[in-house]
Design an enzyme around this catalytic site. Structure first.
Site, short mmCIF file in Angstrom:
data_model
loop_
_atom_site.label_atom_id
_atom_site.label_comp_id
_atom_site.label_asym_id
_atom_site.label_seq_id
_atom_site.Cartn_x
_atom_site.Cartn_y
_atom_site.Cartn_z
N HIS A 60 0.82 -1.22 0.00
CA HIS A 60 0.00 0.00 0.00
C HIS A 60 0.85 1.27 0.00
O HIS A 60 0.48 2.29 0.59
CB HIS A 60 -0.97 0.03 1.20
CG HIS A 60 -1.99 -1.07 1.16
ND1 HIS A 60 -3.17 -0.97 0.47
CD2 HIS A 60 -1.99 -2.30 1.72
CE1 HIS A 60 -3.86 -2.09 0.60
NE2 HIS A 60 -3.16 -2.93 1.35
N ASN A 133 -10.54 -2.48 2.25
CA ASN A 133 -10.13 -2.56 0.85
C ASN A 133 -11.35 -2.30 -0.03
O ASN A 133 -12.48 -2.23 0.46
CB ASN A 133 -9.59 -3.96 0.53
CG ASN A 133 -8.13 -4.13 0.95
OD1 ASN A 133 -7.34 -3.21 0.87
ND2 ASN A 133 -7.80 -5.32 1.40
#
Ligand code: NDP
Length: 489
Positions: A60, A133
């Site tokens: 990420h 997510n």
């Protein structure tokens, strides 16, 4: 630049505040001579520049963020005693960081990858982080596999490139990934913008109410902009011409007052259902079918303020699924349990032990009152207050009331593999997803998968990969096998 054109707001200074005489010419020994060590303004400038980067997130890394507001639209006090969820109409400030997973900090936005949807609620009882997510499930169900999984997504340590062999070898040998891989290679695997995709808490969490009753909960953030995706070809082109497309779109939409929003829903499972549900409700590779636990609308999330500095507020923002508030807690989900450790550990390494003190990370609607002190970049905020508990100088005291309720456990410790529920399989929901798609969507899914599987160097890796999709749905497997064979012929 001439001196006249250079309109200033007073003298340029060193970090220590002393005026800088010359920011264009280094101090040298003689007109053509070498640069002097006594030119401290120069040395300080070069040294600071060398330290502008902190370790990027190992996953990420590539992200964009914005502040916003969560508004509660439904009374949920029958399920949770969380104060920010206590009163219809109540508003809570939030910060949301979107990200891709595998790419490095400077990588392109429009790629096929899950998107992080990390949301911080600045509640009056402390910050609550929901590190979600844009997909409701995940590739694996146990955090012990996470470093191996990510190694296959990142660059191979020998070739320096992402390798199709590594990706498909791991997925083929980890059949629990079939559902998430089906999702990822479908249309929703490349969102058109960060605004045109859903967010999901993905894990199962505990809610508990004033009476001490426990509920298991899953969060859904449904985009009010509508789902929009890019085809593989559109994304490949956009990645080349505008690698920052998603980040720019988010910032510009907020700048022009076109605030993106999401309708927030939860699925609620009474605690007693968990033991007898047809599959493990704490398995991150599975959704709870809506017909079993219908989504209940509880609020609205709107993003309405851009950060003023990307490094300070996006790069240094930290999230942890261990950041709970009273009325909310963990479930026995094994991926979640691993993340409860890994996120805090990552930001202590990456940003430092006082990362929680930074403006984006500290509580905004209350105050952190701990006995922790000192450490790297400590700002002395606690002044003369005592740093131990209990104390008789009016220091903060423990409440005696846990944030969440105890979960019953039984059996022996061990690295258990035994399924606990009748339908704890790896393929049913991947098949459900495939069958939910239109004929066109199925065609694009198969083409996307086939193009990637066809790149592997060994037939057995390709066959194992295809076999998992065949076990999800016979038609899916057959069409994929034909497509891969045609490309590898
Ligand atoms: P439902 O019919 O109750 O739910 C279907 C869900 O699928 C909706 O949330 C819908 O989201 C979503 N969906 C529609 N098209 C796609 C797509 N192309 N890619 C991904 N998701 C899509 O059925 P079930 O609950 O039994 O779920 C069936 C499958 O749907 C699951 O196996 C799962 O892969 C997927 N799904 C399920 C979710 C859940 O929480 N149950 C959530 C998201 C996906 P939308 O309303 O936004 O169109």
């Amino acid at each position: 630049m001439t001196q006249e054109a250079h309109v200033t707001q007073g003298p340029l200074t060193t970090e220590a505040g002393a005026p800088v005489a010359d920011n264009q010419n280094s101090e040298t020994a003689g007109v053509g001579g070498p640069v002097l060590v006594q030119d401290q303004a120069l040395l300080e400038k070069l040294a600071h520049f060398n330290r502008e980067r902190i370790p990027e997130r190992v996953v990420h890394a590539r992200g964009a963020g914005a502040y916003g507001t969560f508004t509660l639209t439904r009374d949920v006090s029958q399920w949770t005693r969380a104060a920010f969820l206590s009163e219809v109409g109540k508003q809570t400030e939030t910060f949301l960081r979107f990200s891709t997973v595998a790419g490095n900090l400077g990588s392109a936005d429009a790629v096929r990858d899950p998107r992080g949807f990390a949301l911080k609620f600045y509640t009056e009882e402390g910050n609550y982080d929901l590190v979600g997510n844009n997909t409701p499930v995940f590739f694996i169900r146990d955090a012990v596999k996470f470093p191996d999984f990510i190694h296959t997504q990142k660059r191979d340590p020998y070739t320096g490139s992402q390798e199709a062999d590594n990706v498909w070898d791991f997925w083929g040998l980890s059949p629990e990934s079939t559902h998430q891989v089906t999702w990822l290679f479908g249309d929703r695997g490349i969102p058109a913008t960060l605004r045109h995709m859903n967010g999901y808490g993905s894990h199962t969490y505990q809610w508990n109410n004033e009476a001490g009753e426990v509920f298991w909960v899953k969060y859904h953030f449904k985009t009010d902009q509508g789902i929009k995706n890019l085809t593989t070809d559109e994304a490949n082109r956009l990645s080349g011409v505008d690698p920052d497309s998603h980040q720019r779109d988010l910032r510009e939409s907020i700048e022009r007052g076109d605030f993106p929003s999401w309708t927030v829903q939860v699925q609620i499972m009474p605690a007693a259902d968990a033991a007898t549900y047809r599959f493990n409700p704490f398995d991150l590779t599975k959704v709870w079918p809506h017909e079993d636990y219908p989504p209940v609308e509880i609020g609205k999330l709107e993003l309405n303020r851009n950060p003023e500095n990307i490094f300070a507020e996006v790069e240094q923002s930290i999230f942890s699924p261990a950041h709970f508030v009273p009325g909310i807690g963990p479930s026995p989900d094994k991926m979640l349990q691993g993340r409860l450790f890994a996120y805090g550990d990552a930001h202590r390494y990456r940003v430092g032990i006082n990362a929680d003190h930074l403006p984006v990370n500290r509580p905004h609607a209350t105050e952190a009152r701990t006995n922790s002190r000192d450490g790297h970049l400590y700002d002395g905020r606690h002044a003369d207050s005592k740093n131990y508990e209990p104390n008789s100088f009016g220091g903060p005291a423990q409440t005696g009331r846990p944030l969440w309720r105890p979960s019953p456990v039984d059996g022996a410790t061990g690295n258990h593999v035994t399924p606990l529920h009748a339908e704890d399989d790896d393929f049913v929901q991947a098949g459900n997803l495939y069958r939910l798609l239109s004929e066109d969507e199925q065609g694009r899914l198969i083409e996307n998968l086939a193009q990637f599987i066809a790149k592997v160097s060994r037939d057995d890796i390709a066959e194992r990969a295809v076999d998992n999709f065949r076990r999800a749905d016979g038609d899916f497997g057959k069409r994929l096998e034909d497509a891969v064979q045609a490309l590898r012929a």
